[in-house]
Design an enzyme around this catalytic site. Sequence first.
Site, mmCIF file in Angstrom:
data_model
loop_
_atom_site.group_PDB
_atom_site.id
_atom_site.type_symbol
_atom_site.label_atom_id
_atom_site.label_comp_id
_atom_site.label_asym_id
_atom_site.label_seq_id
_atom_site.Cartn_x
_atom_site.Cartn_y
_atom_site.Cartn_z
ATOM 1 N N GLU A 230 -16.283 41.166 25.795
ATOM 2 C CA GLU A 230 -15.023 40.408 25.853
ATOM 3 C C GLU A 230 -13.983 41.125 26.691
ATOM 4 O OE1 GLU A 230 -15.086 37.483 25.064
ATOM 5 O OE2 GLU A 230 -16.908 37.524 23.870
ATOM 6 N N PRO B 288 -14.010 8.023 28.373
ATOM 7 C CA PRO B 288 -14.759 8.984 27.556
ATOM 8 C C PRO B 288 -14.426 8.825 26.079
ATOM 9 C CG PRO B 288 -12.985 10.076 28.731
ATOM 10 C CD PRO B 288 -13.033 8.679 29.250
ATOM 11 N N LYS C 111 -9.576 4.121 23.188
ATOM 12 C CA LYS C 111 -9.944 2.734 23.457
ATOM 13 C C LYS C 111 -9.807 1.878 22.205
ATOM 14 C CE LYS C 111 -14.027 3.992 24.750
ATOM 15 N NZ LYS C 111 -13.873 5.452 24.637
HETATM 16 P P1 ADP Z 1 -12.272 5.916 21.438
HETATM 17 O O1 ADP Z 1 -11.809 5.822 22.857
HETATM 18 O O2 ADP Z 1 -13.462 6.780 21.311
HETATM 19 O O3 ADP Z 1 -12.404 4.592 20.781
HETATM 20 P P2 ADP Z 1 -10.201 6.224 19.524
HETATM 21 O O4 ADP Z 1 -9.365 5.075 19.936
HETATM 22 O O5 ADP Z 1 -11.030 6.016 18.327
HETATM 23 O O6 ADP Z 1 -11.116 6.718 20.713
HETATM 24 O O7 ADP Z 1 -9.258 7.475 19.356
HETATM 25 C C1 ADP Z 1 -9.406 8.378 18.316
HETATM 26 C C2 ADP Z 1 -8.063 8.892 17.862
HETATM 27 O O8 ADP Z 1 -7.466 9.700 18.859
HETATM 28 C C3 ADP Z 1 -7.064 7.802 17.609
HETATM 29 O O9 ADP Z 1 -7.188 7.332 16.309
HETATM 30 C C4 ADP Z 1 -5.743 8.503 17.831
HETATM 31 O O10 ADP Z 1 -5.329 9.169 16.663
HETATM 32 C C5 ADP Z 1 -6.062 9.522 18.876
HETATM 33 N N1 ADP Z 1 -5.664 9.065 20.209
HETATM 34 C C6 ADP Z 1 -6.475 8.875 21.263
HETATM 35 N N2 ADP Z 1 -5.785 8.474 22.338
HETATM 36 C C7 ADP Z 1 -4.511 8.377 21.969
HETATM 37 C C8 ADP Z 1 -3.299 7.998 22.645
HETATM 38 N N3 ADP Z 1 -3.304 7.633 23.925
HETATM 39 N N4 ADP Z 1 -2.155 8.015 21.941
HETATM 40 C C9 ADP Z 1 -2.149 8.377 20.648
HETATM 41 N N5 ADP Z 1 -3.240 8.739 19.959
HETATM 42 C C10 ADP Z 1 -4.411 8.758 20.599
HETATM 43 ZN ZN ZN Z 2 -19.024 36.053 27.703
#
Ligand code: ADP
Ligand code: ZN
Length: 619
Positions: free
Chosen positions: A414, A192, A197
Site C-alpha cells: 500500500e 446503467p 430509471k
Molecule cells: P434503475 O435505473 O436501476 O431503475 P432506480 O430508479 O431503481 O435505478 O434507482 C435506485 C435508487 O437510486 C432510487 O430509488 C433513488 O433513491 C436513487 N437515485 C437514482 N437516481 C437518482 C436521481 N437522479 N435522483 C435521486 N435519486 C436517485
Molecule cells: Zn495494490
Amino acid sequence: MRSLRWLVLGTAMVSLILIWIVREQSRFQELRYDQLKAALEDGRVREIEIGNQQAVGTLTDGTGFFTNLPDRYDDLQRLVERKGVPLRYRRTLINAAAWQGLLTSLLLLAIFVGVLIFFWRQMQVGNQQAFNFAKSRARRYDHSQPKITFDDVADLEEAKEELREVIDFLKNPQRFQALGAKVPKGVLLMGPPGCGKTLLARAFAGEAGVPFFHISGSEFVEMFVGVGAARVRDLFEQAKAQRPCVLFMDELDAVGRLRFAGIGGGHDEREQTLNQLLAEMDGMEQNSGIVVISATNRPDVLDPALLRPGRFDRRIVIDNPDAKGREAILRVHLRGKPLADDVDIEKLAKQTAGFSGADLANMVNEAAILAARKAQDKLTMTDLLEALEKVIAGPERKSRLLTEREKKILAYHESGHALLGKLLGVREVTKVTIIPRGLALGYTLHLPQEDRYLMTKQEILDEMTVALGGRASEELVFGEVTTGAHNDLERVTELARRMVCEYGMSERLGPVTLGKKAGPIFLGRDIVEDRNYSEEIASEIDKEVRRTVEECYQRAMDILKSHRQALEMLAARLLEKETIDGEEVDEILKRAGVTSQRDGKRAGGSKDGQESSVRQSDG
Ligand code: ADP
Ligand code: ZN
Ligand code: MG
C-alpha cells in the site's frame, strides 16, 4: 385454510362424542352368564332386555349390566319368567362393540369427507389461479402512496423534459394532431443500473395525473408457454379501457431479448411474449391515448424489432451523474436529514466520481445508520466519508486476522501505491489502510478531484505506474511478489489494452482503433468484440500491451528505489497505525525530504473508461 379449521373442529367433536360413549358404557358392568343367572336367582335384577346374543338390563341397585349369551339360553328365559322380571326382546340390540365399530367408521368417514372438502377447495383456488394466470398482474399506480414527483429526481433534466412532453401528448392530443404530428407510442429509458430509471417512471406517475400501470418484464416470463403472451394481451386490454393512460414496463430486456438468441434455439415462451408485445404495439393506433414507457439497462440485447419506428421510437439515454448531478442527487437524499456544519456536499460530490444515483442514495443511508449507531443527533462529514468507503469497498473487517508477515507485505504494498500516487499526483491520496475491507485486504483510496472526460496518454501511464507500485514495492523490499496484486494487474492490463486498441496511443501500431465496440460501455457488449484485425496484428497488440506494462513497472520500480526512505517510513507508520490519511502521508513525505512534483494536479478517471475512483490493491 378455512376447510382445515373445520376439519380439525369436526374431528375434535367426534372424538369427544366417542369418549363420552365409552364412558357411558363403562357404567355398564359385564356379568358372566352364570353371574347373571345367580343375580336373577337372588332377585337382584330389576329389568332385562334380550336379543342379538346379548342381554342388557338394570340391577335393583340401579347399575346397568350386560351379558354375552351362549347360543342357547332357554334356561335364562325360563328363570326370568319364573322370577317375573320384566323382559323385552329386541331384534337388534346394538351392543357396545357395535357402537364402537359404528363410531369408528363414522369418525373415519368424517375425516375422509373433511380431507375431500379440503382438496376440493384447494382445487377451486387452483382453478381460480389458473384463470388468473393470464391476467397481467399490472399494478395500477396507487395514489395513496407517498407521492414521488420530479422534485425527487435530481439531475436528469433532459429525461424529465421528454417525459413532460409525453404528459402533454396525453393531455392535449388535439394540439398535436392538428399539426399532423405523430405522437410517440413508446418511450424507452436506457441507462446503467441504479441511474434512476425506475425512480423517474414512478415520479412520472406522480406527475402525469393519468392512470399508470406498472409491470416488470420478468413478471411476463412464466413457466408455461403462452402465459406471458396472454398477460401482455390482458395488460393492453386493461390499458385500453382506461385511456388516456401510461403503461410502464420495467426491465424490458427480460422479455425483449433478441429472439433466437438463447441456447438451444431460444426461449419459446419469451419469444411468444415478445411477439405479442410487438403485435399489441403495432395494433395501437397512433393517437390511441396509450403511451408505453419502458426501461432497460441492456438495450444491446433487445430485439431490434422493438426499436423500429412505431414502437419505442423515443429513446432517452440516462448516464451516471457527473459532479453537478451527484451534488443534486446528494441534496435530494440529504434533504430533511439533520446535518452537522462540517458537511460539504460539493466536496462529497467531487469525491464520488463514478457513483450511480443508487450508490449515492445508499451512501447517505449508510451514513445515517452510522450516525444513529453512534447516537449522534446529526450526520457528520466523518459519517459520510466512512459510508463512502463502505459503499466502494464493503464494510471493514477488523476480525480478519493477518499474520505479522502478511501485514508487513501489505504495508509495503500500500505504501508503494500511496508514495507513487503522491509523487505522480495522479489522484488525491486520501487514505491508506491495511485493515481488510470487503474483499480487499488493504487499499489506498485515491479519489479523483473531478470528473474527467479526457485523459492524456501521460496520465494513463501515470495511472498504470501507480497501480503497479504495490507489486513493485513488494519486489523491491522482499524480493518476491505475492498473489495480492492481481487486481492491480488486471486493471493495468485493461488500461494498456485500451491505450493500444481503443485510444490509438501506441506509436508502433499508430492511431487506429482495433476491434470495434458497439454502443456505450454499460451496454455490456465488451465481450463480443468484433475483431477487425489479423493474427499478426493481434500478436503485435499483445507485444505492445506487454511492453507498455513493463515500462510502467520499471518506472515504478525506479521511483521507489530512489525514494526508498520515504517508502520505509510510510510502511512503518502504516504497520503501527494501520490507517493513515492523506495529510499524514504528506507529512511523512515532507519529513523524508520528498515533495510531490505535481501536487494539486487534477486527474481522475476518464468518462468512458470504467476505472473506478478507488484503487483496491488486493482481491
Ligand atoms: P434503475 O435505473 O436501476 O431503475 P432506480 O430508479 O431503481 O435505478 O434507482 C435506485 C435508487 O437510486 C432510487 O430509488 C433513488 O433513491 C436513487 N437515485 C437514482 N437516481 C437518482 C436521481 N437522479 N435522483 C435521486 N435519486 C436517485
Ligand atoms: Zn495494490
Ligand atoms: Mg429499475
